[in-house]
Design an enzyme around this catalytic site. Structure first.
Site, PDB file in Angstrom:
ATOM      1  N   GLU A 190      44.207  45.726  33.377  1.00  0.00           N
ATOM      2  CA  GLU A 190      43.551  45.266  32.159  1.00  0.00           C
ATOM      3  C   GLU A 190      43.137  46.431  31.258  1.00  0.00           C
ATOM      4  O   GLU A 190      42.649  47.449  31.744  1.00  0.00           O
ATOM      5  CB  GLU A 190      42.310  44.467  32.583  1.00  0.00           C
ATOM      6  CG  GLU A 190      41.516  43.883  31.454  1.00  0.00           C
ATOM      7  CD  GLU A 190      40.242  43.209  31.974  1.00  0.00           C
ATOM      8  OE1 GLU A 190      40.254  41.983  32.165  1.00  0.00           O
ATOM      9  OE2 GLU A 190      39.243  43.917  32.181  1.00  0.00           O
ATOM     10  N   TYR A 206      42.351  42.944  23.312  1.00  0.00           N
ATOM     11  CA  TYR A 206      42.357  42.754  24.766  1.00  0.00           C
ATOM     12  C   TYR A 206      43.802  42.603  25.238  1.00  0.00           C
ATOM     13  O   TYR A 206      44.603  41.880  24.632  1.00  0.00           O
ATOM     14  CB  TYR A 206      41.574  41.492  25.156  1.00  0.00           C
ATOM     15  CG  TYR A 206      41.666  41.215  26.643  1.00  0.00           C
ATOM     16  CD1 TYR A 206      40.718  41.723  27.521  1.00  0.00           C
ATOM     17  CD2 TYR A 206      42.737  40.487  27.176  1.00  0.00           C
ATOM     18  CE1 TYR A 206      40.822  41.517  28.882  1.00  0.00           C
ATOM     19  CE2 TYR A 206      42.852  40.276  28.540  1.00  0.00           C
ATOM     20  CZ  TYR A 206      41.892  40.791  29.386  1.00  0.00           C
ATOM     21  OH  TYR A 206      42.006  40.591  30.741  1.00  0.00           O
TER      22      TYR A 206
END
Ligand code: GDP
Ligand code: MN
Length: 386
Positions: A189, A101
């Protein structure tokens, strides 16, 4: 404004972040043709502005063009968290060795952007934060200096990322920060950032949110807004310069000022929650609202079939209450609502405003002196009509 995955990944590429670049299809046949063009395995991905598409069945791998057509047919039209899938992205499929992530957002408390990374990529980052907070690595970015090399090294190290990937990770982290700051984003993101079968770091998914107040500086991004995903009432409100967010309750709220609008919603919640009643929307009509804007706002509120009563809460400052009251009567005659309306006017020319409402003598239009009284009356009215 949120960008779709395919838009986010196209933007990433402009900043040197490698990402699979397929094409968007709106029909199963188009998906089949794109899969044939790509050749080999593809992944069909629902393009809806929400996360968790994978879990919802909106991400499927297909081995052949025929299978791509079949999978696209299954995904197109499917509902994901109340959103209907109108488009799918057909990407060349990747082999996943590791999911990471990597995201950048604004930390309001720190007053700086923060880079968040985790070796536990792929799943919901909120879930990781909840279950395994130690797996989240945070690095605050000084907007004057930007993201520094030592910070990237520190993150890569804390994630136990093998050294051979550090250089590529640095390019991606720098690219993501450049993309974030140059686009006036509130979020950029990559989840997951993968190590693929060729041992390369690749952004498999992308999510970019642009600050609406900065969109005027980014016409290229603003024109990417997908009007088909916006609730029609929200689009209409935006064009009329009214802030409107649809919620799930029964009391339509029309308020001037965002803070007062939130207080009004809280009050309906306070008096309604035991009865299962709450606010139907957030609506800030803004300052100096005239009759036509009041009418527009009323129309928008009433376009929601769940609305059983309307609470209008106006604090007159620059906005004069008599003006709003007159606007209200005009709007009333134009819209002819059948649901009961409670109106609370306070501040500049409030007395005159209330007199105008009373003189109009409309049975479904009630004036209230305090917010408590108004909220209680709106709850009672919604209850009676339920
Ligand atoms: P999200 O669920 O909305 O976040 O959608 P993602 O694009 O992140 O995809 C969800 C999951 O699907 C990923 O975490 C992967 O595990 C899987 N996935 C997506 N693309 C591929 C692919 O090309 N190959 C493989 N094997 N899995 C994929
Ligand atoms: Mn994802």
């Amino acid at each position: 404004m949120d960008l779709h995955e395919h838009q986010s990944k196209a933007l990433f590429q402009q900043y040197g972040i490698p990402a699979p670049m397929g094409k968007v299809a709106t029909t199963p046949e188009e998906a089949e043709a794109i899969a044939a063009e790509i050749g080999g395995k593809v992944v069909i991905k629902a393009q809806v502005l929400t996360g968790g598409r994978g879990k919802a069945g909106g991400v499927k791998v297909a081995g052949t063009p025929a299978e791509a057509k079949e999978k696209a047919a299954a995904i197109l039209g499917m509902p994901i968290k109340h959103l209907t899938v109108h488009k799918v992205l057909v990407d060349p499929a990747s082999t996943i060795v590791k999911e990471i992530y990597l995201g950048i957002t604004n930390d309001r408390k720190a007053g700086k952007p923060v880079l968040i990374a985790s070796s536990e990529g792929g799943m919901d980052i909120e879930q990781v934060a909840h279950e395994k907070p130690e797996a989240l690595i945070r690095e605050y970015i000084d907007p004057v200096y930007g993201l520094q090399g030592f910070q990237i090294t520190s993150v890569a190290n804390a994630m136990n990322l093998p050294k051979e990937h550090w250089k590529a990770f640095g390019v991606i982290a720098r690219g993501l920060y450049a993309c974030y700051s140059a686009s006036d984003a509130t979020l950029a993101e990559i989840n997951p950032l993968i190590i693929n079968g060729d041992n390369q770091l690749v952004a498999l998914d992308g999510k970019v949110s642009i600050d609406d107040n900065a969109l005027f500086r980014h016409p290229d991004l603003a024109e990417q807004r997908d009007l088909t995903v916006e609730a029609p009432a929200e689009a209409e409100a935006r064009l009329a310069d009214i802030s409107y967010v649809k919620l799930g309750g029964q009391i339509g709220c029309m308020v001037n000022g965002a803070g007062l609008a939130m207080t009004t919603m809280d009050m309906t919640q306070l008096y309604g929650k035991d009865k299962g009643i709450g606010p139907a929307n957030f609506l800030d009509i803004g300052g100096g609202a005239k009759a036509d804007k009041v009418a527009k706002a009323l129309n928008i509120i009433l376009s929601d079939p769940n609305v059983k009563s309307v609470l209008i809460n106006i604090f007159g400052g620059i906005t004069r209450c008599d003006e709003v009251a007159r606007g209200m009567i005009e709007a009333y005659n134009e819209v002819k609502p059948i649901v009961p309306i409670v109106i609370r006017l306070q501040g500049t020319n409030a007395k005159e405003g209330r007199e105008i409402i009373q003189a109009a003598n409309i049975p479904t239009l009630t004036a209230a002196a305090t917010l408590t009284e108004a909220a209680q009356k709106a709850v009672a009215a919604a209850e009676g009509a339920l």
